[in-house]
Design a protein around this motif. Structure first.
Motif, short mmCIF file in Angstrom:
data_model
loop_
_atom_site.label_atom_id
_atom_site.label_comp_id
_atom_site.label_asym_id
_atom_site.label_seq_id
_atom_site.Cartn_x
_atom_site.Cartn_y
_atom_site.Cartn_z
N LEU A 163 56.46 65.87 55.53
CA LEU A 163 57.57 66.12 55.08
C LEU A 163 58.60 64.93 55.47
O LEU A 163 59.50 64.22 54.92
CB LEU A 163 58.13 67.52 55.22
CG LEU A 163 59.60 67.57 54.68
CD1 LEU A 163 59.82 67.36 53.15
CD2 LEU A 163 60.10 69.11 54.79
N LYS A 164 58.59 64.73 56.95
CA LYS A 164 59.64 63.60 57.53
C LYS A 164 59.23 62.45 56.95
O LYS A 164 60.05 61.45 56.53
CB LYS A 164 59.14 63.62 58.95
CG LYS A 164 60.20 62.71 59.70
CD LYS A 164 59.99 62.89 61.26
CE LYS A 164 61.00 61.98 61.84
NZ LYS A 164 60.88 62.36 63.49
N ALA A 165 57.79 62.05 56.75
CA ALA A 165 57.58 60.68 56.20
C ALA A 165 57.76 60.44 54.87
O ALA A 165 58.22 59.33 54.35
CB ALA A 165 56.03 60.45 56.34
N ALA A 166 57.77 61.56 53.98
CA ALA A 166 58.17 61.71 52.63
C ALA A 166 59.65 61.28 52.49
O ALA A 166 59.94 60.51 51.65
CB ALA A 166 57.60 63.02 51.85
N LYS A 167 60.42 61.83 53.26
CA LYS A 167 61.96 61.86 53.06
C LYS A 167 62.27 60.34 53.30
O LYS A 167 63.10 59.74 53.08
CB LYS A 167 62.67 63.08 54.07
CG LYS A 167 62.55 64.26 53.75
CD LYS A 167 62.93 65.20 54.60
CE LYS A 167 64.51 65.06 54.95
NZ LYS A 167 64.88 66.24 56.14
N ALA A 168 61.52 59.69 54.60
CA ALA A 168 61.86 58.39 54.89
C ALA A 168 61.44 57.43 53.79
O ALA A 168 62.35 56.63 53.48
CB ALA A 168 61.24 58.24 56.21
N ALA A 169 60.29 57.72 53.21
CA ALA A 169 59.80 56.88 52.39
C ALA A 169 60.81 57.06 50.97
O ALA A 169 60.90 55.71 50.43
CB ALA A 169 58.35 57.26 51.68
N ALA B 20 57.50 55.69 44.46
CA ALA B 20 57.91 56.88 44.79
C ALA B 20 56.98 58.15 44.56
O ALA B 20 56.93 58.93 45.27
CB ALA B 20 59.42 57.16 44.18
N GLU B 21 56.44 58.03 43.33
CA GLU B 21 55.38 59.25 42.74
C GLU B 21 54.22 59.32 43.56
O GLU B 21 53.52 60.28 43.86
CB GLU B 21 55.23 59.03 41.23
CG GLU B 21 56.46 59.36 40.46
CD GLU B 21 55.98 58.83 39.14
OE1 GLU B 21 55.15 58.02 38.88
OE2 GLU B 21 56.79 59.45 38.18
N ALA B 22 53.63 58.21 44.55
CA ALA B 22 52.76 58.21 45.29
C ALA B 22 53.03 59.14 46.55
O ALA B 22 52.05 59.42 47.33
CB ALA B 22 52.31 56.61 45.57
N ILE B 23 54.28 59.19 46.83
CA ILE B 23 54.69 60.31 47.77
C ILE B 23 54.13 61.40 47.82
O ILE B 23 53.73 62.29 48.58
CB ILE B 23 56.18 60.13 48.09
CG1 ILE B 23 57.02 59.21 48.45
CG2 ILE B 23 56.55 61.36 49.21
CD1 ILE B 23 58.26 58.94 48.44
N LEU B 24 53.86 61.96 46.53
CA LEU B 24 53.43 63.25 46.18
C LEU B 24 51.77 63.29 45.97
O LEU B 24 51.41 62.32 45.43
CB LEU B 24 54.19 63.75 44.77
CG LEU B 24 55.66 63.66 44.75
CD1 LEU B 24 55.99 64.08 43.35
CD2 LEU B 24 56.29 64.41 45.77
N PRO B 25 51.11 64.40 46.32
CA PRO B 25 51.56 65.59 47.11
C PRO B 25 52.37 65.38 48.31
O PRO B 25 51.67 64.36 49.25
CB PRO B 25 50.60 66.49 46.80
CG PRO B 25 49.30 65.73 47.09
CD PRO B 25 49.80 64.56 46.31
N ILE B 26 53.20 66.13 48.88
CA ILE B 26 53.67 65.77 50.19
C ILE B 26 52.72 66.32 51.24
O ILE B 26 52.44 67.54 51.26
CB ILE B 26 55.32 66.51 50.36
CG1 ILE B 26 56.01 65.63 49.49
CG2 ILE B 26 55.75 66.32 51.84
CD1 ILE B 26 57.37 66.62 49.08
#
Length: 410
Positions: free
Chosen positions: A296-302, A287-293
């Motif tokens: 946004l769409k891919a981050a929300k899906a992940a 989850a923390e690898a999602i950051l930095p965003i």
């Protein structure tokens, strides 16, 4: 007897003016002084008429004097010149007035043509506004089309009126297009509200089921039931925001009651919970690898995928839970902040206000700069100082407005 090129005084004191045809006309008599004084008096009267002709020429050629008013003044002055009791080249004044009359007629024709052209331009502009409004009437881009229709209304108001019949006909079409759009938009949001109301009804039932299961001790079956409830929750769609948050709090609360009870019952299963902790820690790394965003769409899906697997893992040791939840909440909060920032950047109303204010300030700066250049050219030191002060203030405001506008493009 005394005379000059344009008049004479006979021995009885009669004063005559010579005409262009070679004759002469009696313009008065003089008994109070010498013939030269008589001629001087009547010559001054001619000079007065000549000055009036010059003044009228200036008003016609250099001011916006209305053609009708100019013609009235010219006719009145012509009467004075033709029968003038004065000595001088009256015929030249008549010719100047004749020439000026031609200019007045030409200007009247030009102004009439200009008015006709302006009316046609206004008609063309209003027809274009109507055509665009009628096209927008069928749009489903509710925010963008609504903003544009409001702008079209402002554009319409800024245009002059046509003749009443034409203006009323075009306005009827324009107003009808806006009404059609408003009707479609209202129907759309009414349908959306109905969908959200249906989602609320479904989710209230799901909450009731979740709360009924919260005190169950059938750990495996009930956990599976909660997973099924979660799937049905996601499939139900979203209710209105306030209702959604309240129902979700109850739904999540019911799950928490059950899983906390299960955790208390299975406290001896520390090994299993420790393994759950390891799994969640691994998920947190993901989850923390999602950051930095960056997307946004891919981050929300992940994050949704992480949350689903997070819920499926089950409970971890009580002392580890706050830290794990805090780390996951930090990722969720970052995505919410990014979503809010994206909405703010794409907010057309705020962007339009920022662009409008920037445009107004730019126009004000341009005008002040032009006025300052004129004042400098005229050597008006006091006005230069005043305008420089005003310009500095407006430029500072413009820079702030431009920075605000740039934020929407970030």
């Amino acid at each position: 007897m005394s005379s000059d090129p344009w008049g004479r005084v006979d021995e009885q004191g009669n004063v005559y003016v010579r005409t262009a045809e070679g004759g002469e006309r009696l313009v008065g008599s003089w008994q109070a002084g010498s013939p030269d004084e008589a001629l001087a008096y009547f010559e001054r009267k001619f000079q007065g008429l000549e000055a009036e002709v010059g003044l009228l020429e200036h008003r016609v050629r250099k001011t916006d004097l209305a053609a009708k008013e100019a013609q009235v003044a010219l006719d009145h002055l012509r009467e004075q010149v033709v029968d003038a009791h004065a000595v001088g080249d009256l015929d030249s004044l008549v010719k100047r007035l004749d020439s000026l009359g031609g200019e007045i007629e030409t200007r009247q024709t030009e102004r009439k043509a200009a008015r006709a052209k302006a009316q046609q331009e206004t008609r063309t502009a209003k027809e274009a506004l109507v055509a665009e409004a009628e096209q927008l009437a069928e749009s489903t881009q509710w925010r963008e089309a609504g903003d544009r229709l409001r702008a079209l209304v402002d554009n319409w108001k800024a245009l002059p009126r046509l003749d009443r019949k034409s203006d009323d006909e075009l306005w009827h079409r324009f107003s009808h297009a806006r009404s059609v759009f408003s009707k479609h938009r209202k129907a759309h949001f009414a349908a959306l509200d109905a969908e959200r109301e249906q989602a609320r009804v479904v989710k209230e039932k799901l909450v009731a089921e979740a709360e009924a299961l919260s005190d169950s001790t059938e750990w495996g079956a009930t956990a599976a039931a909660y997973r099924d409830l979660m799937a049905r929750w996601k499939a139900a769609g979203r209710a209105q925001r306030d209702a959604e948050e309240e129902l979700w709090a109850r739904f999540r609360g019911a799950q928490d009651v059950f899983f906390q009870a299960r955790s208390a019952t299975f406290s001896e299963r520390d090994a299993e919970q420790t393994e759950n902790q390891h799994l969640k820690e691994a998920l947190l790394v993901e989850a923390e690898a999602i950051l930095p965003i960056t997307d946004l769409k891919a981050a929300k899906a992940a994050l949704r995928d992480v949350n689903e697997r997070w819920e499926a893992i089950g409970h971890v040791p009580r002392e580890a839970r706050p830290k794990l939840d805090a780390r996951l909440n930090a990722v969720e909060r970052a995505i919410r902040d990014a979503e809010e920032a994206e909405w703010q950047r794409s907010n057309p109303e705020a962007r339009a206000r920022a662009a409008g204010m920037t445009g107004l300030l730019q126009s004000a700066v341009d005008k002040l700069q032009a006025d300052l250049d004129k004042a400098r050219a005229a050597g008006n030191a006091s006005r230069v100082a005043k305008l420089e002060s005003e310009l500095a203030g407006r430029q500072a405001l413009l820079e702030q407005a431009q920075k605000s506008l740039e934020e929407f493009s970030g």
